[in-house]
Design an enzyme around this catalytic site. Structure first.
Site, PDB file in Angstrom:
ATOM      1  CD  GLU A   1      13.765  12.615  20.876  1.00  0.00           C
ATOM      2  OE1 GLU A   1      13.681  13.235  19.990  1.00  0.00           O
ATOM      3  OE2 GLU A   1      12.487  12.477  21.550  1.00  0.00           O
TER       4      GLU A   1
ATOM      5  CG  ASP B   1      -0.190   0.213   2.522  1.00  0.00           C
ATOM      6  OD1 ASP B   1       1.158  -0.124   2.481  1.00  0.00           O
ATOM      7  OD2 ASP B   1      -1.030  -0.011   3.664  1.00  0.00           O
TER       8      ASP B   1
ATOM      9  CG  ASP C   1       8.659  10.744  21.476  1.00  0.00           C
ATOM     10  OD1 ASP C   1       9.709  10.869  20.287  1.00  0.00           O
ATOM     11  OD2 ASP C   1       7.835  11.835  21.248  1.00  0.00           O
TER      12      ASP C   1
END
Ligand code: GLC
Length: 541
Positions: free
Chosen positions: A267, A26, A205
């Site tokens: 991070e 896709d 994150d």
């Protein structure tokens, strides 16, 4: 068998799922695609993979806007695929890190949907950072993706509540309130959910951003910009606040309760190597990304200073450093290090040949440092940053929120070329790819480089093989006294290794010894000089 924990000197490869490999054709990569390429990853010689988010998400920030942390977005597969990915990687001896996003949720998360149906004082509102303000946003904070970091809170029926919610990133990514116990419990539970499924750890994150100064003071952006220009990550009332360390103490206890213990890599854009090391105290995170090094660029002094400071401050807390040159948020280092590269100038034409020489040299230098190293998918193919992406194809919220002034990060996220000479270059079996791939992908694809002596792919394989064979671990680094453009150090392992890099253009005299690997075929001249913009490892004599 060494008793050293695997993560202390691992090479960890970042898989960015939407652009890695696409099994269903896709145009968007998926988990079955990653599984189909595990053999390639194992043969590359890495120790682990870190997989960027593939959870249920409306994809307003490429999956960093999570609507359900415990499920897989149907575009990427399903939970059984996630289990198969973990199992398949383990069978090949690879560890697996997933990516947790604790600073914010998607506005499609059930918690935010509850906010839209509730009011002030509700449990739902307390899970986010929501403030009343009659005359504009509660303070002057800007979103990292441009524009104000506050948006009006409008209920599900379209009523303007007179309140504002904080979103340090896109307006579809409301920041959660880490003062709220339920938030803490929920994320602890999400960690356990994936640890129980066998994942070896998490990349965290925005790991330095979850706690905000409760006074929500205004920011002096002029001062912040100045700090950025001077090369440091700026201080702000939403970055690197003391309270964030408490969260990691709690998370560490959870990770340590597993056998084998699970691990974290933050991070963490800390303002200095000294502040960064605090996250790696023995009861907090195992490692954090060292962005100071990434930002040092092609600059002998800056690189040496960053390595020395990083080693010094990590040693104080007994933690191994990490090194990284590229990821899904920054310009690919082949382009970033090239002469002629100007940030944010889509018309600049960096010298890609010299960019590759410098990138390979700095990569080889990096792989010789003590501690662990992160690689970003495609750097082993020498991929370049793609500038000429049509505006209509760009997806990065930073591009949209800045009305195209900020080029954003799409240029380093173009789907990987695996084989063939036309799109999708083996990304899938058809032609679709969510970002258009440039013609240069034909010569850079993995198949074209496989078995080719001096290709970047074979160079990475050889360097990783040698690094593993030499088992350099965390043994001490001793600088070799150099001046001019050379930078060199010696690693005191059983078989000593010397790493020498030449940041200049002109050839320079090498110490005596046997060259083990070179960043380029012509790096060492017949009269034992090291060519400009190259690096070697040698056994000193
Ligand atoms: C991190 C991610 C980046 C994302 C942001 C918001 O910096 O690496 O891709 O946009 O956080 O989650």
């Amino acid at each position: 068998m060494s008793a050293r924990p695997w993560w202390r000197d691992a090479v960890i490869y970042q898989v960015y799922p939407r652009s890695f490999a696409d099994a269903n054709g896709d145009g968007l990569g998926d988990l079955p695609g990653i599984i189909s390429r595990l053999a390639y990853l194992a043969a590359l010689g890495i120790d682990a993979i870190w997989v960027s988010p593939f959870y249920t998400s409306p994809q307003h920030d490429a999956g960093y806007d999570v609507a359900d942390f415990r499920d897989v977005d149907p575009r990427f597969g399903n939970l059984a695929d996630a289990d198969a990915l973990i199992a398949g990687a383990h069978e090949r001896g690879l560890k697996v890190l997933f990516d947790i996003v604790p600073n914010h949720t998607s506005s499609e998360h059930r918690w935010w949907q509850e906010v839209l149906r509730s009011g002030p004082g509700s449990e739902a509102w307390d899970r986010y950072i929501i403030r009343a303000s009659d005359d504009g946003p509660p303070n002057n904070w800007n979103s990292i993706f441009h524009g104000p970091a506050w948006s009006k809170l409008v209920t599900a029926d379209g009523v303007d509540t007179g309140y504002w919610y904080l979103h340090l990133f896109d307006s579809t990514q409301p920041d959660v309130n880490w003062e709220n116990d339920e938030v803490r419990e929920e994320f602890a539970d999400i960690l356990r959910f994936w640890f129980d499924r066998g994942v070896d750890g998490f990349r965290i994150d925005v790991a330095h951003g979850m706690v905000k100064d409760p006074a929500l003071p205004n920011v002096d952006y002029a001062k912040m910009r100045q700090a950025e220009l001077l090369g440091s990550s700026p201080e702000a009332p939403y970055w690197d606040q003391e309270g964030v360390h408490d969260i990691y103490r709690e998370w560490r206890r959870i990770a340590d309760s597993y056998d084998p213990p699970r691990i974290f890599c933050g991070e963490t854009w800390a303002p200095s190597p000294e502040r960064l090391a605090l996250y790696q105290r023995p009861d907090e995170l195992h490692t954090s990304f060292n962005f100071d090094y990434l930002k040092a660029g092609w600059d002998r002094q800056a690189v040496q200073r960053s390595v020395a400071n990083t080693l010094l401050h990590h040693a104080k807390v007994g933690a191994p450093p990490t090194w990284v040159l590229s990821n899904h948020d920054v310009v690919r280092h082949r382009t970033r290090l090239a002469p002629g590269f100007y940030p944010q100038d889509r018309h600049c034409r960096p010298d890609e040949v010299r960019g590759l020489a410098r990138a390979r040299a700095l990569t080889l230098f990096t792989l010789a440092l003590p501690g662990s190293t992160y690689l970003y998918q495609g750097e082993e193919l020498g991929l370049v940053e793609v500038f000429d992406i049509p505006d209509a194809a760009r997806e990065d919220p930073a591009w949209h929120r800045s009305q195209g002034e900020d080029l954003g990060r799409d240029g380093c996220r173009v789907p990987l070329p695996w084989s063939g000479d036309a799109p999708s270059y083996g990304f899938n079996s058809g032609t679709a790819s969510w970002l258009p791939q440039p013609p240069s992908w034909a010569t850079l694809c993995a198949q074209a480089q496989d078995g080719l002596g001096d290709s970047t792919l074979e160079f990475y394989r050889a360097a990783l093989r040698l690094r593993r064979a030499r088992s350099l671990g965390e043994s001490a680094l001793e600088w070799w006294d150099t001046d001019g453009d050379l930078l060199a150090f010696r690693r005191a392992s059983d078989t000593p290794l010397m790493c020498v890099i030449n940041f200049g253009d002109a050839p320079a005299i090498l110490p005596s010894g046997t060259v083990e690997i070179a960043s380029m075929a012509d790096a060492v001249t017949a009269d034992h000089l090291l060519a400009g913009e190259s690096c070697i490892w040698m056994t000193p004599s």
